[in-house]
Design an enzyme around this catalytic site. Structure first.
Site, short mmCIF file in Angstrom:
data_model
loop_
_atom_site.label_atom_id
_atom_site.label_comp_id
_atom_site.label_asym_id
_atom_site.label_seq_id
_atom_site.Cartn_x
_atom_site.Cartn_y
_atom_site.Cartn_z
N HIS A 193 40.09 44.18 46.16
CA HIS A 193 38.99 43.33 46.64
C HIS A 193 37.82 44.19 47.14
CE1 HIS A 193 40.92 39.35 46.40
NE2 HIS A 193 42.05 39.98 46.71
N ASP A 219 46.11 42.52 50.06
CA ASP A 219 46.61 41.54 49.09
C ASP A 219 46.04 41.81 47.69
OD1 ASP A 219 44.02 40.83 50.08
OD2 ASP A 219 44.25 38.86 49.15
N GLU A 220 46.72 41.31 46.71
CA GLU A 220 46.25 41.26 45.32
C GLU A 220 45.68 42.61 44.84
OE1 GLU A 220 45.13 36.55 44.95
OE2 GLU A 220 43.64 37.86 45.86
N ALA A 221 46.36 43.68 45.22
CA ALA A 221 45.94 45.02 44.79
C ALA A 221 46.57 45.34 43.43
CB ALA A 221 46.33 46.06 45.84
N HIS A 222 46.29 44.48 42.46
CA HIS A 222 46.96 44.57 41.16
C HIS A 222 46.53 45.80 40.37
CE1 HIS A 222 48.21 40.67 42.28
NE2 HIS A 222 47.15 40.00 41.86
#
Length: 540
Positions: A282, A345-348
């Site tokens: 993000h 979060d969401e550290a894809h």
């Protein structure tokens, strides 16, 4: 610094079914005569309408009536109590037309008392006693006294919230309220990154949170679409990374002076600001601002869409950790509160090994500057430091492995804040007809947002590991205060009640009637709320 402006839309006249109010209870009726409706409207507000529900309420005795002779009495030595007295007076004066001077001791009027020895009140609790001669609020701390004032507001007619002269009488039912919160952490999050909101808009939301005894404001200050806080050592974060938002609008950012004003205002309402810099994902706004933060040294363009998981700081560059240290150092210096949120979060686009190494160093930086780490619950997939807090944003039934990972961390000492996306995310649509919001976590009705128990929500989590609850509001589709309010109200008071009220008071059938009684207060405050059909909204 505001780079675009919004205008509040006019609040329509809101009509609803008539809710008949008795002195100490609430009952609904399909029809009512004009005389019985007038009698109900002029009766004192019943203790049964207080929201969040208090720990104990005992109605009895004569009502207290505010008049032109009423004084707000505060002991002379208590500066914070006096400030709370002025706050109360500022609320009551416009609608009542009374002077309500804030003065010294006395046995009549509205009495605000700080007593460190007050039994049973706890750090945020209070005792309210009302009779024909006075309303007395007693608390161990200023925070407790302030929360008691919110209860007093709700015991007065909803019209007391209006900013112009209204017709009384202004009666407070006789009796006693003994109250204290169930959980110490009662939070709401406002995403100012996907769309930017001015200082005035944030203050408006703070006032709404305070009415329902919330005590934390989590500000999501950075994301792919915008960086919203000035950092002196990396100035382009704000001046470049803050110049857009979802949809391509002009964006904006808070100067350090702006941020201090938000913190000051929140503190005056006994809310602690919890700032978040989301890392290592993000981060497109930061990567676009400084090419050297990218692994390939090439800055991506600014982003105005709504996809997630595509950006990552370069975990293998030493410069990345200089950047993280600088940002956390400056933000910690601006923030008097205990916590600093580092996302996670969401550290894809970050490998697992890089993620673990990065979060180790980011947590160390938070500790270095005297703050307690909070991260989204993916932090439990790394190595949470001692004292760290994980914020759970998963689902009721999906993601069993992740839920177990969070529970295992809690057993080992990690504390939890619960904000399940399919329960407390205020940006989820109410139903298929909702215009604003998203639905990736499903539809979240008013009943669904209220009808769960934080203490037993996650299997295998010790009850003492749960610090409390949060109601996040993401802003991909929201652009101004009216739209914030349409999604937050009426669900926000339900999450507030989950955080404050004893589990024994939890009952949807009773709650929805109490919530319906808040409708006229929402209208008096100019809150542009969603008239959920499952709630029996009071007419006045």
């Amino acid at each position: 610094m505001r780079l675009h402006s919004t205008q509040r839309t006019a609040l329509p006249r809101l009509l609803g079914s008539l809710l008949l109010v008795t002195a100490f209870g609430i009952s609904g009726a399909g029809t009512a005569s004009a005389s019985s409706g007038a009698a109900a409207a002029s009766a004192p507000r019943p203790f049964g309408q207080i929201l969040p529900a208090p720990a104990e309420a005992k109605p009895g005795g004569s009502a207290y009536t505010l008049s032109a002779d009423t004084r707000i009495r505060v002991e002379a030595h208590s500066g914070e109590a006096r400030s709370i007295g002025y706050y109360l007076a500022d609320i009551l004066r416009p609608s009542t037309g009374y002077a309500l001077p804030v003065t010294g001791r006395g046995s009549d009027g509205i009495r605000l008392r700080l007593d460190p020895q007050a039994g049973g009140a706890g750090a945020e609790g209070y005792l309210l006693k009302s009779n024909h001669s006075s309303v007395t609020l007693t608390a161990r701390t200023p925070a407790g006294l302030f929360h008691g004032v919110q209860t007093l507001r709700q015991l007065l007619p909803a019209a007391v919230e209006r900013r112009s002269r209204q017709q009384g009488p202004w009666e407070v039912a006789g009796g006693t309220v003994t109250d204290a919160p169930r959980f110490a952490y009662r939070s709401a999050m406002l995403d100012v990154s996907r769309h930017f909101f001015s200082v005035a808009e944030v203050k408006r939301y703070i006032d709404q949170l305070a009415l329902y005894k919330m005590n934390k404001l989590h500000l999501h200050l950075s994301d792919d679409q915008g960086w919203r806080i000035a950092i002196d050592s990396w100035p382009r974060l704000a001046t470049h990374g803050g110049q857009t938002e979802v949809g391509g609008g002009a964006g904006g950012f808070y100067t350090k002076s702006d941020y201090r004003e938000i913190v000051r205002y929140a503190a005056s309402r006994y809310l602690e600001v919890v700032p978040e810099i989301d890392l290592p994902g993000h981060t497109n706004a930061a990567l676009a601002s400084y090419p050297e933060l990218n692994c390939d040294g090439v800055a991506p363009p600014l982003y105005t869409g709504t996809s997630v998981g595509f950006s990552s700081l370069c975990a293998q560059k030493a410069l990345t950790y200089d950047f993280v240290d600088d940002v956390i150092r400056e933000l910690a210096a601006l923030t008097p509160g205990r916590y600093l949120h580092i996302g996670g979060d969401e550290a894809h686009s970050t490998s697992h090994d890089d993620y673990v190494a990065f979060m180790d160093k980011a947590q160390a930086a938070v500790g270095r500057y005297g703050k307690t780490v909070i991260g989204w619950h993916q932090l439990t997939g790394a190595t949470p430091v001692k004292g760290a807090v994980a914020q759970y944003w998963g689902y009721d039934r999906k993601g069993a492995a992740e839920r177990k990972q969070v529970a295992d961390a809690a057993v080992k000492g990690t504390k939890l804040v619960l904000s399940p996306a399919d329960r407390s995310y205020l940006d989820m649509k109410y139903d298929k007809n909702t215009v604003l919001g998203l639905a990736w976590a499903g539809y979240v009705s008013v009943q669904r947002s209220y009808d769960w128990d934080p203490a037993s929500y996650l299997d295998g989590v010790p009850q003492d590991a749960v610090l409390g609850v949060e109601a996040p509001l993401w802003s991909e589709t929201l652009t101004d205060s009216d739209e914030i309010e349409q999604m937050a109200f009426p669900r926000l008071p339900g999450v507030a009640e989950l955080g404050w009220s004893p589990a024994s008071t939890h009952d949807w059938g009773a709650y929805k009637v109490r919530l319906g009684a808040q409708g006229p207060r929402f209208a008096a405050l100019g809150i542009c709320y969603h008239r959920a059909p499952e709630v029996p909204w009071a007419a006045r």
